[in-house]
Write a protein that holds these residues in place. Structure first.
Motif, PDB file in Angstrom:
ATOM      1  N   LEU A  74       0.825  -1.208   0.000  1.00 55.05           N
ATOM      2  CA  LEU A  74       0.000   0.000   0.000  1.00 55.05           C
ATOM      3  C   LEU A  74       0.861   1.262   0.000  1.00 55.05           C
ATOM      4  CD1 LEU A  74      -2.683   1.504   0.212  1.00 55.05           C
ATOM      5  CD2 LEU A  74      -2.606   1.162   2.689  1.00 55.05           C
ATOM      6  N   ILE A  75       1.904   1.293   0.823  1.00 52.90           N
ATOM      7  CA  ILE A  75       2.764   2.474   0.883  1.00 52.90           C
ATOM      8  C   ILE A  75       3.423   2.724  -0.471  1.00 52.90           C
ATOM      9  CG2 ILE A  75       4.820   3.487   1.941  1.00 52.90           C
ATOM     10  CD1 ILE A  75       2.455   3.443   3.818  1.00 52.90           C
ATOM     11  N   PHE A  76       3.835   1.658  -1.151  1.00 51.68           N
ATOM     12  CA  PHE A  76       4.480   1.851  -2.446  1.00 51.68           C
ATOM     13  C   PHE A  76       3.491   2.272  -3.527  1.00 51.68           C
ATOM     14  CE2 PHE A  76       8.189   0.342  -0.490  1.00 51.68           C
ATOM     15  CZ  PHE A  76       9.252   0.624  -1.329  1.00 51.68           C
ATOM     16  N   ILE A  77       2.247   1.870  -3.408  1.00 47.79           N
ATOM     17  CA  ILE A  77       1.230   2.380  -4.327  1.00 47.79           C
ATOM     18  C   ILE A  77       1.051   3.886  -4.116  1.00 47.79           C
ATOM     19  CG2 ILE A  77      -1.233   2.313  -4.887  1.00 47.79           C
ATOM     20  CD1 ILE A  77      -1.154  -0.682  -4.302  1.00 47.79           C
ATOM     21  N   ILE A  78       1.104   4.326  -2.862  1.00 46.72           N
ATOM     22  CA  ILE A  78       1.024   5.758  -2.558  1.00 46.72           C
ATOM     23  C   ILE A  78       2.234   6.497  -3.130  1.00 46.72           C
ATOM     24  CG2 ILE A  78       1.067   7.438  -0.659  1.00 46.72           C
ATOM     25  CD1 ILE A  78      -0.542   5.413   0.995  1.00 46.72           C
ATOM     26  N   LEU A  79       3.404   5.837  -3.119  1.00 44.87           N
ATOM     27  CA  LEU A  79       4.620   6.460  -3.640  1.00 44.87           C
ATOM     28  C   LEU A  79       4.626   6.572  -5.159  1.00 44.87           C
ATOM     29  CD1 LEU A  79       7.411   4.848  -1.407  1.00 44.87           C
ATOM     30  CD2 LEU A  79       6.854   7.284  -1.546  1.00 44.87           C
ATOM     31  N   PHE A  80       3.831   5.766  -5.849  1.00 45.85           N
ATOM     32  CA  PHE A  80       3.874   5.729  -7.314  1.00 45.85           C
ATOM     33  C   PHE A  80       3.640   7.105  -7.948  1.00 45.85           C
ATOM     34  CE2 PHE A  80       1.540   4.779 -11.373  1.00 45.85           C
ATOM     35  CZ  PHE A  80       2.680   4.507 -12.118  1.00 45.85           C
ATOM     36  N   PRO A  81       2.557   7.828  -7.613  1.00 46.37           N
ATOM     37  CA  PRO A  81       2.395   9.158  -8.225  1.00 46.37           C
ATOM     38  C   PRO A  81       3.512  10.121  -7.844  1.00 46.37           C
ATOM     39  CG  PRO A  81       0.736   8.783  -6.508  1.00 46.37           C
ATOM     40  CD  PRO A  81       1.405   7.479  -6.760  1.00 46.37           C
ATOM     41  N   MET A  82       4.136   9.919  -6.682  1.00 44.36           N
ATOM     42  CA  MET A  82       5.271  10.759  -6.302  1.00 44.36           C
ATOM     43  C   MET A  82       6.475  10.476  -7.199  1.00 44.36           C
ATOM     44  SD  MET A  82       5.097  10.728  -2.143  1.00 44.36           S
ATOM     45  CE  MET A  82       3.530  10.783  -1.268  1.00 44.36           C
ATOM     46  N   PHE A  83       6.647   9.221  -7.595  1.00 49.29           N
ATOM     47  CA  PHE A  83       7.723   8.876  -8.523  1.00 49.29           C
ATOM     48  C   PHE A  83       7.493   9.555  -9.870  1.00 49.29           C
ATOM     49  CE2 PHE A  83      10.641   5.221  -7.353  1.00 49.29           C
ATOM     50  CZ  PHE A  83      10.533   5.429  -5.991  1.00 49.29           C
ATOM     51  N   ILE A  84       6.256   9.578 -10.336  1.00 52.74           N
ATOM     52  CA  ILE A  84       5.941  10.234 -11.607  1.00 52.74           C
ATOM     53  C   ILE A  84       6.241  11.732 -11.516  1.00 52.74           C
ATOM     54  CG2 ILE A  84       4.077  10.806 -13.220  1.00 52.74           C
ATOM     55  CD1 ILE A  84       2.797   8.140 -12.520  1.00 52.74           C
ATOM     56  N   TYR A  85       5.847  12.340 -10.405  1.00 53.99           N
ATOM     57  CA  TYR A  85       6.144  13.762 -10.179  1.00 53.99           C
ATOM     58  C   TYR A  85       7.649  13.994 -10.209  1.00 53.99           C
ATOM     59  CZ  TYR A  85       6.125  18.356  -7.901  1.00 53.99           C
ATOM     60  OH  TYR A  85       6.308  19.685  -7.603  1.00 53.99           O
ATOM     61  N   GLU A  86       8.396  13.133  -9.550  1.00 47.61           N
ATOM     62  CA  GLU A  86       9.857  13.274  -9.495  1.00 47.61           C
ATOM     63  C   GLU A  86      10.473  13.109 -10.877  1.00 47.61           C
ATOM     64  OE1 GLU A  86      13.667  11.284  -7.113  1.00 47.61           O
ATOM     65  OE2 GLU A  86      11.631  10.526  -6.788  1.00 47.61           O
ATOM     66  N   LEU A  87       9.938  12.195 -11.662  1.00 48.94           N
ATOM     67  CA  LEU A  87      10.435  11.976 -13.022  1.00 48.94           C
ATOM     68  C   LEU A  87      10.289  13.238 -13.863  1.00 48.94           C
ATOM     69  CD1 LEU A  87      11.479   9.772 -15.057  1.00 48.94           C
ATOM     70  CD2 LEU A  87       9.072   9.427 -15.671  1.00 48.94           C
ATOM     71  N   ILE A  88       9.202  13.975 -13.650  1.00 49.11           N
ATOM     72  CA  ILE A  88       8.912  15.171 -14.452  1.00 49.11           C
ATOM     73  C   ILE A  88       9.648  16.399 -13.924  1.00 49.11           C
ATOM     74  CG2 ILE A  88       7.075  16.744 -15.213  1.00 49.11           C
ATOM     75  CD1 ILE A  88       5.147  14.331 -15.023  1.00 49.11           C
TER      76      ILE A  88
END
Length: 462
Positions: free
Chosen positions: A139-153
């Motif tokens: 669950l925590i890593f699913i929450i982190l997923f959109p943060m990874f996308i933000y970081e990528l951009i």
């Protein structure tokens, strides 16, 4: 003074223990602070250790655990190995840096290595907690997923963007490859992030094989499933896609190779004849390691005056780094130079090999004992997995696969951030599961056999 915000984690853990109990504090306080808050966010207290969010969150949990369950704690081979490893590193650090630094380092090892081991050993103490813990990590890593996308951009994690006002000294450095940002979220380095993703992916696959994702889901996972119903695929595949994309965004070759090696070992547990396929896996891994070594030598050797690629130069850099630092390692082979006082080669300040780095800091006995701990853990988990009932996905092979994947990765990066606590949590968790099985077998073997029901007395007829 703003850095003292880390003690919010302590207060939250205390509140969770008081209102919901020790298990809830572990699941809903320690795990989120452990995974979401970078270890670079800490408070400097003059004359005392400098705790980060994870360490601040674990202290009240450990206190209550030690007070309430001290009579249930047992010392086995794994406990002896772990204690010896920690004591060795503290003693060597004391010899190199003195009492004050060794005292702070002892606190770090207690709260970030021994502490997670005890949590895994005594809080994850039944099947329901196995499932709840694995689910919480996913669950925590699913929450982190959109943060990874933000970081990528935008080239910065939202966590750092929000928290840098509290910790201005913790400015992250972005790594680029192929012109793209290598995401790492709260894990300090892309390779370390990928190691964590691989570990959580393996826990997710165990949950999938156990049928946990096939059940109706509530909370955030149920919401995610409903919002993505248009994909028309089961939830377990959606989670797999998310975790694989996160691993790809780190652009980290070492953990990718480690993930494949770990997957081969984990797959053994799903076969009917596990012993036969274990030998097949060992042969495949051995051939893969030998073939990889030959391919690497060819790849990093220029042909006929041709210039080698940038990727090959990176690999040659690591090879040269190891050779340069070996000279310093041999100078203080048994004691090391100290955690923060080891020599640094100009232009090669980061030792991109966890085992060499450990030897430089605290002597060759430290990585030697570390390797013994995890070789024993892999062997014992495989043995435990081989004994699991047919048709049941053994979590022992999952743990062994994570250990193997991490070992491959640590040959290409330092061992830091959340990776060490994660491994020691898994060590304790694995021992908990093995001891539960032994206790069940012992109880079954020693329980008195049920005697046949007594027949009521009947009058003798002549």
């Amino acid at each position: 003074m703003t850095a003292y915000v880390v003690f919010v984690a302590t207060l939250f853990s205390m509140w969770m223990i008081r209102t919901h109990g020790l298990e809830a504090a572990f699941l809903k306080s320690w795990i989120p602070f452990f995974l979401l808050m970078p270890f670079a966010f800490f408070v400097n207290i003059p004359g005392l250790p400098d705790p980060n969010f994870m360490e601040a969150a674990i202290l009240p949990i450990l206190f209550v655990l030690l007070v309430t369950q001290k009579d249930e704690m047992r010392v086995g081979l794994m406990e002896v190995l772990v204690a010896s490893y920690l004591v060795l590193r503290v003693v060597m650090d004391y010899q190199s840096r003195g009492y004050a630094d060794a005292q702070n380092y002892a606190f770090t090892l207690f709260s970030s290595l021994l502490g997670p081991y005890l949590l895994g050993r005594y809080i994850i103490n039944r099947r329901a907690m196995d499932i709840a813990t694995a689910r919480q990590f996913v669950l925590i890593f699913i929450i982190l997923f959109p943060m990874f996308i933000y970081e990528l951009i935008f080239w910065i994690s939202p966590i750092y963007k929000v928290m840098l006002s509290f910790f201005p000294f913790a400015t992250p450095s972005m790594s680029l490859r192929y012109g793209m940002a290598r995401t790492f979220g709260p894990f300090e380095h892309p390779i370390l992030a990928c190691v964590m993703i691989v570990a959580v992916y393996r826990l997710h696959r165990w949950l999938s094989w156990s049928g946990e994702w096939d059940k109706p889901q509530g909370g955030w996972l149920g919401w995610l499933d409903n919002q993505t119903h248009w994909m028309r695929i089961p939830l377990k595949y959606k989670i797999s896609i998310i975790l694989i994309l996160m691993a790809i965004m780190t652009i980290s070759r070492g953990p990718w190779i480690g993930a494949f090696a770990g997957a081969i070992l984990v797959a053994v547990g799903n076969f009917k004849n596990r012993k036969r396929w274990l030998w097949v896996a060992i042969v495949v891994l051995a051939l893969g390691a030998a073939g990889g070594k030959v391919a690497l030598d060819i790849y990093t050797t220029p042909k006929g005056g041709q210039e080698i690629s940038g990727e090959a130069k990176t690999m040659l850099y690591r090879k040269e780094l190891v050779e340069r630092y070996k000279e310093y390692m041999y100078e203080k082979m048994w004691t090391g130079w100290g955690l923060s006082t080891r020599p640094k080669v100009k232009g090669m300040e980061s030792v991109d090999n966890a085992f060499l780095g450990m030897a430089l800091q605290h002597g060759i006995l430290a990585p030697g004992l570390f390797i013994i701990i995890f070789l024993y853990a892999i062997a014992s988990q495989i043995r435990f997995g081989l004994r699991s009932p047919p048709g049941e996905p053994p979590i022992g092979f999952t743990f062994a696969g994570i250990y193997l994947a991490a070992f491959v990765s640590f040959a290409t990066v330092y061992m830091g951030s959340q990776t060490e606590p994660m491994l020691f949590l898994l060590l304790g968790w694995g021992e908990s599961i093995k001891n539960r099985l032994r206790e069940e077998r012992h109880t079954h073997a020693t329980s008195p056999m049920s005697s046949p029901p007594r027949q009521p007395f009947r009058k003798i007829l002549y």
